[in-house]
Structures are given as C-alpha cells and as structure tokens.
Design an enzyme around this catalytic site. Structure first.
Site, PDB file in Angstrom:
ATOM      1  N   LYS A 192       1.073  -1.222  -0.095  1.00 36.67           N
ATOM      2  CA  LYS A 192       0.246   0.115  -0.045  1.00 36.67           C
ATOM      3  C   LYS A 192       1.273   1.119  -0.468  1.00 36.67           C
ATOM      4  O   LYS A 192       1.623   1.454   0.763  1.00 36.67           O
ATOM      5  CB  LYS A 192      -0.672  -0.438   1.244  1.00 36.67           C
ATOM      6  N   GLU A 267      10.225   1.363  10.556  1.00 38.94           N
ATOM      7  CA  GLU A 267      11.220   2.441  10.432  1.00 38.94           C
ATOM      8  C   GLU A 267      10.435   3.581  10.268  1.00 38.94           C
ATOM      9  O   GLU A 267       9.223   4.065   9.960  1.00 38.94           O
ATOM     10  CB  GLU A 267      11.600   2.256   9.251  1.00 38.94           C
ATOM     11  N   CYS A 301      13.463  11.081   6.858  1.00 37.94           N
ATOM     12  CA  CYS A 301      13.409   9.869   8.268  1.00 37.94           C
ATOM     13  C   CYS A 301      14.705   9.976   9.100  1.00 37.94           C
ATOM     14  O   CYS A 301      14.630  10.272  10.772  1.00 37.94           O
ATOM     15  CB  CYS A 301      13.284   8.282   7.659  1.00 37.94           C
ATOM     16  N   GLU A 399       9.330  15.024  15.860  1.00 40.71           N
ATOM     17  CA  GLU A 399       9.840  14.899  14.435  1.00 40.71           C
ATOM     18  C   GLU A 399       8.613  16.089  12.982  1.00 40.71           C
ATOM     19  O   GLU A 399       7.710  16.131  13.528  1.00 40.71           O
ATOM     20  CB  GLU A 399       9.628  13.453  13.647  1.00 40.71           C
TER      21      GLU A 399
HETATM   22  P1  NAI Z   1       1.920   8.397   8.247  1.00 36.42           P
HETATM   23  O1  NAI Z   1       2.683   7.606   9.255  1.00 36.42           O
HETATM   24  O2  NAI Z   1       0.439   8.530   8.148  1.00 36.42           O
HETATM   25  O3  NAI Z   1       1.646   7.842   6.714  1.00 36.42           O
HETATM   26  C1  NAI Z   1       2.396   6.461   5.969  1.00 36.42           C
HETATM   27  C2  NAI Z   1       2.115   5.906   5.376  1.00 36.42           C
HETATM   28  O4  NAI Z   1       0.968   4.844   6.680  1.00 36.42           O
HETATM   29  C3  NAI Z   1       1.129   6.058   4.397  1.00 36.42           C
HETATM   30  O5  NAI Z   1       0.817   4.961   3.735  1.00 36.42           O
HETATM   31  C4  NAI Z   1      -0.390   5.959   5.016  1.00 36.42           C
HETATM   32  O6  NAI Z   1      -1.315   5.030   4.491  1.00 36.42           O
HETATM   33  C5  NAI Z   1      -0.221   4.371   6.203  1.00 36.42           C
HETATM   34  N1  NAI Z   1      -1.030   5.054   7.226  1.00 36.42           N
HETATM   35  C6  NAI Z   1      -1.303   6.295   7.986  1.00 36.42           C
HETATM   36  N2  NAI Z   1      -2.287   5.688   9.289  1.00 36.42           N
HETATM   37  C7  NAI Z   1      -2.422   4.217   9.073  1.00 36.42           C
HETATM   38  C8  NAI Z   1      -3.292   3.029   9.973  1.00 36.42           C
HETATM   39  N3  NAI Z   1      -3.942   4.259  10.953  1.00 36.42           N
HETATM   40  N4  NAI Z   1      -2.350   1.752   9.206  1.00 36.42           N
HETATM   41  C9  NAI Z   1      -1.917   1.288   8.630  1.00 36.42           C
HETATM   42  N5  NAI Z   1      -2.070   2.409   7.646  1.00 36.42           N
HETATM   43  C10 NAI Z   1      -1.916   3.445   8.484  1.00 36.42           C
HETATM   44  O7  NAI Z   1       2.748   9.590   7.801  1.00 36.42           O
HETATM   45  P2  NAI Z   1       1.153  11.385   7.512  1.00 36.42           P
HETATM   46  O8  NAI Z   1       0.754  11.360   8.561  1.00 36.42           O
HETATM   47  O9  NAI Z   1       2.020  11.280   5.545  1.00 36.42           O
HETATM   48  O10 NAI Z   1       3.055  12.321   7.840  1.00 36.42           O
HETATM   49  C11 NAI Z   1       2.966  12.270   9.217  1.00 36.42           C
HETATM   50  C12 NAI Z   1       4.299  12.321  10.016  1.00 36.42           C
HETATM   51  O11 NAI Z   1       4.986  11.184   9.334  1.00 36.42           O
HETATM   52  C13 NAI Z   1       5.434  13.050   9.282  1.00 36.42           C
HETATM   53  O12 NAI Z   1       5.382  14.591   9.495  1.00 36.42           O
HETATM   54  C14 NAI Z   1       6.875  12.765   9.394  1.00 36.42           C
HETATM   55  O13 NAI Z   1       7.296  13.308  10.868  1.00 36.42           O
HETATM   56  C15 NAI Z   1       6.405  10.957  10.070  1.00 36.42           C
HETATM   57  N6  NAI Z   1       6.997  10.420   8.620  1.00 36.42           N
HETATM   58  C16 NAI Z   1       7.948   9.396   8.892  1.00 36.42           C
HETATM   59  C17 NAI Z   1       8.326   9.525   8.001  1.00 36.42           C
HETATM   60  C18 NAI Z   1       9.430   7.928   7.378  1.00 36.42           C
HETATM   61  O14 NAI Z   1      10.350   8.128   6.741  1.00 36.42           O
HETATM   62  N7  NAI Z   1       9.697   8.005   8.877  1.00 36.42           N
HETATM   63  C19 NAI Z   1       7.175   8.547   6.831  1.00 36.42           C
HETATM   64  C20 NAI Z   1       5.966   9.829   6.533  1.00 36.42           C
HETATM   65  C21 NAI Z   1       5.795  10.161   7.288  1.00 36.42           C
END
Ligand code: NAI
Ligand code: MG
Length: 503
Positions: A192, A267, A301, A399
């Site tokens: 996904k 991660e 990240c 972050e």
């Molecule tokens: P997110 O963690 O919500 O999204 C990442 C992935 O998880 C996406 O594919 C999303 O659809 C999925 N996801 C979201 N909620 C979920 C749930 N309840 N169950 C299963 N999958 C789910 O990140 P978002 O909201 O786009 O960004 C918010 C913050 O997250 C950013 O500002 C950053 O700090 C952090 N982030 C960190 C990343 C990393 O590489 N460690 C990458 C993206 C965001």
C-alpha cells in the site's frame, strides 16, 4: 497499465480532465474499487490534481490479501526456484532502468522533490531489485552439532503474505526496499503506497506480469491509511507487516497486529543529531550541516534536524550556514538546477508551518521562517534555521519532517553525547571531526541504528537501515532486510534405528 492515461503537457484544460485514472493491481488484474470510489493525487508545485486513484475499501483489501494468500499457498510461486525468483527481480530492475527517465519525472512531479534527486532515487530502486535478485539463491540454513545420533539442521522459509505500508518521501524506493527482499525470500506481497504518492508504484505494477510474476505474488492497493492501511494490518491472512512512516501510526500498527500476532517491522523516523566539533573540516562541515537537513526538503526520516555545534565555533558556524542556506535554489521540481522543491502536500506544508511558528517562540531565527514568497502557488517552504535552541524545545524533540534545522551549542564531547542521546528516537546520527579517537568514542556512545562520520545521509543497499528506541525495530537492506521475510524451521532427523526404550 493505468487506464485512460493521457499525456500531460502545458495545456489550459481543467486539471481534473487531464488527470490520469489509476486502478488497483490485484491478482494480476487492474481493478476498480468495489464501490467505484477514487481519491485525488496532486502535483504539489501547482496544487492541481494529476491523477485519480481507485480507493481500496476493506472488501478490496480482502480481495488482494486472498490473492496473495492463494499465490503463496498454491499455484506456481511455491515451486518457483530461488534462481528464478532472482531472475524475475533482475528483469524488473532492467525495466526500471529502461524507464528511469519517465519514473524520475513522475516521482518528481508527484512528490515535489528535485528531478536530480529523483533520478538518484530511481537508480537506487533498480540497484535494490538487482541486489535482492542476487541474494535470492544465497539463503542457506545451518547444520547443528546436537549431542545425538542425528542430523539437525535449519531450513529458511518465507514468512508468507507480507503487508507493506510505505510513506510519500521516497515512494518507489520505499516500495523497492520492501518488495525486493520479500520476493527474494519467496513471500507474496500486498503493497500500500502512501495516498499522496502512489503513481510510480502503479507504473511498476504495470510491468510485473511481463517480467514473470505469477498473478497474486505482488499486489498494489491504494487508499488512505486509516481505512486501507488499517484493514491490511488487521487482516488475519497477512503474516507480516512492514511499515515506514510516523511513530504515531507505528504504535497503532503494533497494537492492531497484536490481535493476530503478526510479525512487524517498523521504520519510524527520528530527530537525528548532526554533531560538529571545532576541529572538523570547515567547508565540509558547513555543507554537511545543510545537506543533512535540506536534502529532499527535509522530508527524510534520517534528517539531521538537530545540529549540535561546539561552542568555540558556534557563532561563526551559524553565520556560515545561514549565508549558504539563503542561496539554496528553490524552484519547480523539474528544474535541473533546483535544490529544493515544494513540500509533498498541503497537510505537510501546514504541519511544517505550524512547527515554524512554535519555533519562533522557542528559539531565534537565523534563516527562513515561513513560506517562500516568490512562488504564487505550490507548497514551498524556505530553508529555515533556528539557533540557540534548547534540546528540551518542541522543535528539538518532535519530528517536523521539513526544511527546519534546530542548532544547539555544546561544550565538549561528554555534553555532545548527552544531548545527542537525549531524544526518544534513535534512527541516525552523524559526527564531524578529524580526531579519530574522538570520532570512534562518539560512534560507540550513540544509541542509533545508523552512524555517519564526516558525512550525513549516504545510504547504500548493502548496509543495514533501521532504528533504536522509538525509531522502530527490524532492519531493512542488505542481508538484514531479507531476514525480515524469513522463518527458521528446525529439523531433527533421527539416525538411531533402535526404539527410544522409554516405556
Ligand atoms: P503516516 O505515518 O500517517 O503515513 C505513512 C503511511 O502509513 C501511509 O501509507 C499511510 O497511508 C499509512 N497509514 C496512516 N495511518 C495508518 C493506519 N492507521 N493504519 C495503517 N496505515 C496507516 O505519515 P503522514 O501522516 O503522511 O505524515 C505525518 C508525519 O509522519 C510526518 O510529518 C513525519 O514526521 C512522519 N513521517 C515519517 C516518515 C518516515 O520515513 N519515517 C515518512 C512519512 C511521514
Ligand atoms: Mg498520518
């Protein structure tokens, strides 16, 4: 292939009519959502819709998982040799190299990242498939010296159906980091992509059949995290979840996966320290501080978002960083001289903007401090440097995931180490010094999964990637990445032909 794909050019038509429509890829077929629902995908530099993508609801997720389950349990995949799985991955890598320019452009448009960076990403995607193609037939078990007239050994077997949930900052690269080792191990996948950036993974899906994947081995479904992602995590037929994203969602995933006791690898990003001692090479250090936080607009990240600088060079260092940061070229993602594009989405732009406002109350602004005003459209944020930041400030603890640096002064090695480790996260860290004794003492004292000395950010497929503490658990890349998709079966073969003689 994505259906009704139209060429996008500099046309005056309404954005919705020139947008492409993409379906989900399930069991080797392109399928609509069972309710016909779609969601929009944007170009963050124009704020216009560039695609509509079928939104998978829980019934659609079930269909994809059922296909992956069937492909794993029966069908040709379990009989496909490791050599042949490797060859399929090599063919996919070739496809990616042949289409690298198209993929880089699509990635750049959809994420806002500079095209030159997207080109590096796509080259890495191909390298990742090649690496795991090569590793597929090098998975071996052990023969164990048990104290018995017996043969004891281990078999390494695939974990089963892997649910893979990835973020929007390196869309196709994160897909590769997850799909390549899973396939090499013999797993089947339901991937996904992030709802902001699904397009390159869907292009990849368009080649799966052609390069030899049997139907159901790799499925790509799209939709929001709270619905599509959550349904994938909860599904009882999924054996393992691999996730990259926010710590908040990582915690939800662990809780949900507990109901079916799935294996989980996470991660989750961080608040990585980038530490500069007074004896570091000056030019390299200033560059390294900026590169560590502003590459990919800071949406990384392992971003070096806490810049720790030894007191004796502190003022001069902040000045030099500021001077250079002001000259960083912001521009349209496809511009070849662009060094920073827009942030990925309106939501991320607002999130980063709100942290900048918090920072203005917590510390002093050296550079940036808000929207890049030269653009009338697009989610452009200035490279922003806060200094005199307390490590207890929110901008030093949380972050931000954008181009926002927190510069913190320190006195001596012990204080640098203490501040560096004073964070709930532990993904990465970097140290800059010419003193090898100091460098290695600091390396050993960091509680983080990735440490750079006199550099920050280079990442290679051969080397493990993942975090300590609340940056998650498990490791991707290298042989460690394959381990995440393997089970270990212990086999005992009795060679003693006499009865046990117990009863
Ligand atoms: P997110 O963690 O919500 O999204 C990442 C992935 O998880 C996406 O594919 C999303 O659809 C999925 N996801 C979201 N909620 C979920 C749930 N309840 N169950 C299963 N999958 C789910 O990140 P978002 O909201 O786009 O960004 C918010 C913050 O997250 C950013 O500002 C950053 O700090 C952090 N982030 C960190 C990343 C990393 O590489 N460690 C990458 C993206 C965001
Ligand atoms: Mg989220």
């Amino acid at each position: 292939m994505p259906s009704s794909h139209t060429k996008r050019g500099p046309t005056k038509r309404r954005p919705t009519t020139e947008a492409s429509t993409y379906k989900n890829y399930v069991n080797g077929q392109w399928v609509d959502s069972s309710t016909g629902e779609t969601f929009p995908v944007y170009d963050p530099s124009t704020e216009q819709i560039i695609a509509h993508v079928a939104a998978a609801n829980s019934a659609d997720v079930d269909r994809a998982v059922t296909a992956a389950r069937a492909a794993f349990d029966s069908g040709p995949w379990p009989q496909t040799t490791a050599q042949d799985r490797g060859r399929i991955l090599f063919k996919l890598a070739d496809k990616i190299r042949q289409n690298a320019a198209m993929l880089a452009e699509l990635e750049s448009r959809n994420t806002g990242k500079p095209i030159v960076e997207a080109e590096f990403d796509i080259a890495d995607v191909a390298t990742c498939f090649e690496y795991y193609g090569g590793l597929a037939n090098k998975v071996t078990g052990n023969v164990l010296p048990v104290p018995a007239n017996a043969l004891s050994f281990t078999l390494r077997e695939p974990v089963g159906v892997a649910g893979q949930i990835i973020p929007w900052n390196y869309p196709l690269l994160m897909a590769a980091w997850k799909v390549a080792p899973a396939v090499a191990a013999g797993c089947t996948c339901v991937l996904k992509p992030a709802e902001q950036t699904p397009l390159t993974a869907l292009r990849l899906a368009g080649w799966l059949d052609e390069v030899g994947f049997p139907p159901g081995v790799v499925n790509v479904i799209n939709g929001l995290g709270e619905t599509t992602g959550a349904a994938l995590v909860a599904h009882p037929a999924v054996d393992k979840i691999a996730f990259t994203g926010s710590a908040a969602v990582g915690k939800l995933i662990v809780k949900s996966a507990a109901d079916t006791l799935k294996r989980v690898s996470l991660e989750l990003g961080g608040k990585s320290p980038n530490i500069f001692f007074a004896d570091a090479d000056w030019e390299a250090a200033v560059d390294g501080a900026l590169f560590g936080i502003f590459i990919n607009q800071g949406e990384v990240c392992s971003a070096g978002s806490r810049i720790l600088v030894e007191r004796s060079i502190y003022s001069k260092f902040v000045e030099a960083m500021t001077e250079k940061a002001k000259r960083i070229k912001l521009g349209p993602p496809l511009g070849r001289d662009t060094k920073m594009g827009p942030l990925v989405s309106k939501a991320q732009y607002e999130r980063v903007g709100s942290y900048i406002e918090i920072g203005k109350k917590e510390a002093k602004v050296a550079a940036g401090g808000g929207r890049a005003q030269q653009f009338s459209k697009g989610y452009y944020m200035q490279p922003t440097i806060f200094y005199d930041v307390q490590n207890s400030a929110r901008i030093a603890r949380e972050e931000i995931f954008g181009p926002v640096a927190s510069v913190i002064p320190f006195d001596g090695e012990q204080e640098a180490i203490r501040i560096a480790n004073d964070t709930p996260y532990g993904l990465a860290a970097a140290v800059w010094t010419r003193d090898i004794f100091k460098a290695f003492r600091v390396v050993k004292s960091f509680r983080a999964g990735v440490i750079w000395v006199n550099h920050m950010q280079p990442t290679y497929i051969e080397a493990p990637w993942g975090g300590y503490k609340q940056s998650g658990f498990g490791r991707e890349l290298g042989p460690w990445g394959l381990e995440e998709y393997l089970e270990t079966k212990q086999v005992f073969v009795n060679l003693d032909e006499t009865p046990i003689g117990w009863y």
